[in-house]
Motif scaffolding. Structure first.
Motif, PDB file in Angstrom:
ATOM      1  N   GLY A 134       0.793  -1.218   0.000  1.00  0.00           N
ATOM      2  CA  GLY A 134       0.000   0.000   0.000  1.00  0.00           C
ATOM      3  C   GLY A 134       0.820   1.259   0.000  1.00  0.00           C
ATOM      4  O   GLY A 134       0.324   2.332  -0.384  1.00  0.00           O
ATOM      5  N   LYS A 135       2.077   1.217   0.401  1.00  0.00           N
ATOM      6  CA  LYS A 135       2.941   2.396   0.342  1.00  0.00           C
ATOM      7  C   LYS A 135       3.308   2.728  -1.099  1.00  0.00           C
ATOM      8  O   LYS A 135       3.661   3.862  -1.406  1.00  0.00           O
ATOM      9  CB  LYS A 135       4.213   2.160   1.151  1.00  0.00           C
ATOM     10  N   ARG A 136       3.247   1.726  -1.965  1.00  0.00           N
ATOM     11  CA  ARG A 136       3.499   1.952  -3.390  1.00  0.00           C
ATOM     12  C   ARG A 136       2.250   2.531  -4.046  1.00  0.00           C
ATOM     13  O   ARG A 136       2.325   3.467  -4.837  1.00  0.00           O
ATOM     14  CB  ARG A 136       3.877   0.621  -4.047  1.00  0.00           C
ATOM     15  N   ASP A 137       1.102   1.952  -3.728  1.00  0.00           N
ATOM     16  CA  ASP A 137      -0.185   2.457  -4.215  1.00  0.00           C
ATOM     17  C   ASP A 137      -1.265   1.915  -3.296  1.00  0.00           C
ATOM     18  O   ASP A 137      -1.272   0.728  -2.974  1.00  0.00           O
ATOM     19  CB  ASP A 137      -0.440   2.023  -5.658  1.00  0.00           C
ATOM     20  N   ARG A 138      -2.193   2.770  -2.916  1.00  0.00           N
ATOM     21  CA  ARG A 138      -3.189   2.347  -1.931  1.00  0.00           C
ATOM     22  C   ARG A 138      -4.089   1.228  -2.441  1.00  0.00           C
ATOM     23  O   ARG A 138      -4.639   0.454  -1.649  1.00  0.00           O
ATOM     24  CB  ARG A 138      -4.040   3.544  -1.488  1.00  0.00           C
ATOM     25  N   CYS A 139      -4.245   1.118  -3.777  1.00  0.00           N
ATOM     26  CA  CYS A 139      -5.086   0.046  -4.307  1.00  0.00           C
ATOM     27  C   CYS A 139      -4.531  -1.327  -3.947  1.00  0.00           C
ATOM     28  O   CYS A 139      -5.293  -2.285  -3.762  1.00  0.00           O
ATOM     29  CB  CYS A 139      -5.212   0.161  -5.827  1.00  0.00           C
ATOM     30  N   CYS A 140      -3.197  -1.427  -3.848  1.00  0.00           N
ATOM     31  CA  CYS A 140      -2.591  -2.719  -3.531  1.00  0.00           C
ATOM     32  C   CYS A 140      -2.920  -3.132  -2.103  1.00  0.00           C
ATOM     33  O   CYS A 140      -2.983  -4.328  -1.800  1.00  0.00           O
ATOM     34  CB  CYS A 140      -1.072  -2.654  -3.743  1.00  0.00           C
ATOM     35  N   ALA A 141      -3.136  -2.141  -1.219  1.00  0.00           N
ATOM     36  CA  ALA A 141      -3.552  -2.457   0.143  1.00  0.00           C
ATOM     37  C   ALA A 141      -5.061  -2.663   0.221  1.00  0.00           C
ATOM     38  O   ALA A 141      -5.540  -3.628   0.810  1.00  0.00           O
ATOM     39  CB  ALA A 141      -3.124  -1.339   1.094  1.00  0.00           C
ATOM     40  N   LEU A 142      -5.821  -1.768  -0.401  1.00  0.00           N
ATOM     41  CA  LEU A 142      -7.272  -1.830  -0.309  1.00  0.00           C
ATOM     42  C   LEU A 142      -7.845  -3.070  -0.972  1.00  0.00           C
ATOM     43  O   LEU A 142      -8.859  -3.622  -0.523  1.00  0.00           O
ATOM     44  CB  LEU A 142      -7.882  -0.584  -0.959  1.00  0.00           C
ATOM     45  N   THR A 198      -3.423  -7.527  -8.123  1.00  0.00           N
ATOM     46  CA  THR A 198      -2.558  -8.149  -9.108  1.00  0.00           C
ATOM     47  C   THR A 198      -1.913  -9.395  -8.525  1.00  0.00           C
ATOM     48  O   THR A 198      -1.663  -9.484  -7.330  1.00  0.00           O
ATOM     49  CB  THR A 198      -1.468  -7.180  -9.586  1.00  0.00           C
ATOM     50  N   LEU A 199      -1.626 -10.350  -9.410  1.00  0.00           N
ATOM     51  CA  LEU A 199      -1.150 -11.667  -9.004  1.00  0.00           C
ATOM     52  C   LEU A 199      -0.081 -12.133  -9.979  1.00  0.00           C
ATOM     53  O   LEU A 199      -0.187 -11.908 -11.188  1.00  0.00           O
ATOM     54  CB  LEU A 199      -2.328 -12.659  -9.023  1.00  0.00           C
ATOM     55  N   LEU A 200       0.970 -12.759  -9.458  1.00  0.00           N
ATOM     56  CA  LEU A 200       1.972 -13.430 -10.277  1.00  0.00           C
ATOM     57  C   LEU A 200       2.040 -14.879  -9.826  1.00  0.00           C
ATOM     58  O   LEU A 200       2.089 -15.161  -8.623  1.00  0.00           O
ATOM     59  CB  LEU A 200       3.344 -12.778 -10.115  1.00  0.00           C
TER      60      LEU A 200
END
Length: 316
Positions: free
Chosen positions: A138-146, A177-179
């Protein structure tokens, strides 16, 4: 609340050709909080993080931090670090694991050799479940946390094996996102049911194309071209397609385009035309960023070429 992921989803921005590019992934367990640039802003020694970034630059190796899903207390307790090394080249995909006392030990690795697909005897073959890496930084982008953290938590609660949170997979606006490793295909707008279907396919050595952003073994035009061939011929088996090369040019309006050659292990080849378009109307590429028109990879033609019976997989 409007987010970059909401805008991308509402505008139906295409996913194909948006995956991070890395032929080899080096994943280092680092518990605790992560900053925007996690290798130098976490509980990993920033000097070691900078050295790892420098060692990997230009080698085809991408270094990322991982941690188990759950609460991430600000704790500096010493711990051994789980490490995964994965190569995603078709026909030579592998996944190996080891534990180290300090990530500094990894600086002794030969990064150019790793990027070329030679593990050099690192660790042991990973015999467990494929790795499912969900971006939650989330520090990179809040969407990744939310969006990413609830997905990781829900999957963990169901007992899904091989699940880790990861620092950065690119494309915040496609969160969650997923890898998936070892084959290295990335996915966007992932759901718990969708991830389970993806992993079920991987366990059967197959690639699910729905929601796929592309294989990290190739650059963006190659990713879009390979997925287009998969859809055209309904090919789901892993490791049977490779991108042999791409000729870059521009059309009459100076729009970048590529003629990408995709080959099958059975000798068939296709010439795929990929045009770089602009995503309109403008939208933010990440939360808080100015409106922009992210590049998109549009496949305009897939043409089968005469089969070459003499072609062999480059890793054979």
């Amino acid at each position: 609340m409007s987010t970059c992921a909401t805008a991308s989803r509402d505008l139906d921005e295409p996913l194909a050709g948006t995956a991070a590019t890395a032929r080899t992934w080096l994943l280092i367990e680092q518990p605790g909080p992560w900053g925007a640039k996690a290798l130098t802003s976490s509980h990993l020694d920033p000097a070691v993080g900078r050295a790892l970034e420098s060692a990997a630059a230009g080698t085809g190796v991408r270094v990322a931090l991982i941690r188990r899903p759950g609460r991430h207390a600000d704790c500096h307790a010493p711990t051994r670090h789980q490490v995964f090394l994965a190569h995603t080249g078709p026909g030579n995909a592998w996944l190996r694991s080891a534990t180290v006392d300090s990530p500094e030990e990894l600086l002794a690795l030969d990064f150019p050799t790793l990027g070329a697909g030679d593990h050099g005897g690192f660790g042991e073959p990973h015999l467990g479940a494929p790795l499912a890496l969900v971006c939650t930084n989330g520090k990179r982008d809040r969407c990744c946390a939310l969006l990413g953290r609830p997905l990781a938590s829900e999957l963990a609660a169901t007992g899904e094996e091989g699940l880790w949170e990861v620092t950065h997979l690119g494309g915040h606006r496609f969160s969650p996102t997923l890898l998936v490793l070892p084959h290295g295909y990335a996915y966007g707008r992932a759901t718990p049911a969708g991830v389970k279907e993806i992993l079920e396919a991987v366990r059967a050595d197959r690639i699910l194309v729905d929601g796929c952003r592309g294989g990290s073994a190739w650059d963006r035009p190659g990713q879009a071209a390979e997925l287009a061939v998969r859809r055209t011929i309904a090919e789901h088996r892993a490791g049977v397609l490779d991108v042999l090369g791409a000729e870059h040019s521009a059309d009459a309006d100076d729009v970048p385009l590529w003629q990408v050659t995709v080959a099958h292990t059975d000798g068939r080849q296709w010439l795929v035309t990929v045009v770089q378009g602009a995503s309109l109307p403008p939208r933010p590429e990440s939360c808080g960023a100015a409106l922009g028109s992210p590049a998109r990879m549009d496949v305009t033609a897939v043409r089968e070429l005469p089969a070459s019976q003499d072609w062999h997989h480059p890793s054979a």
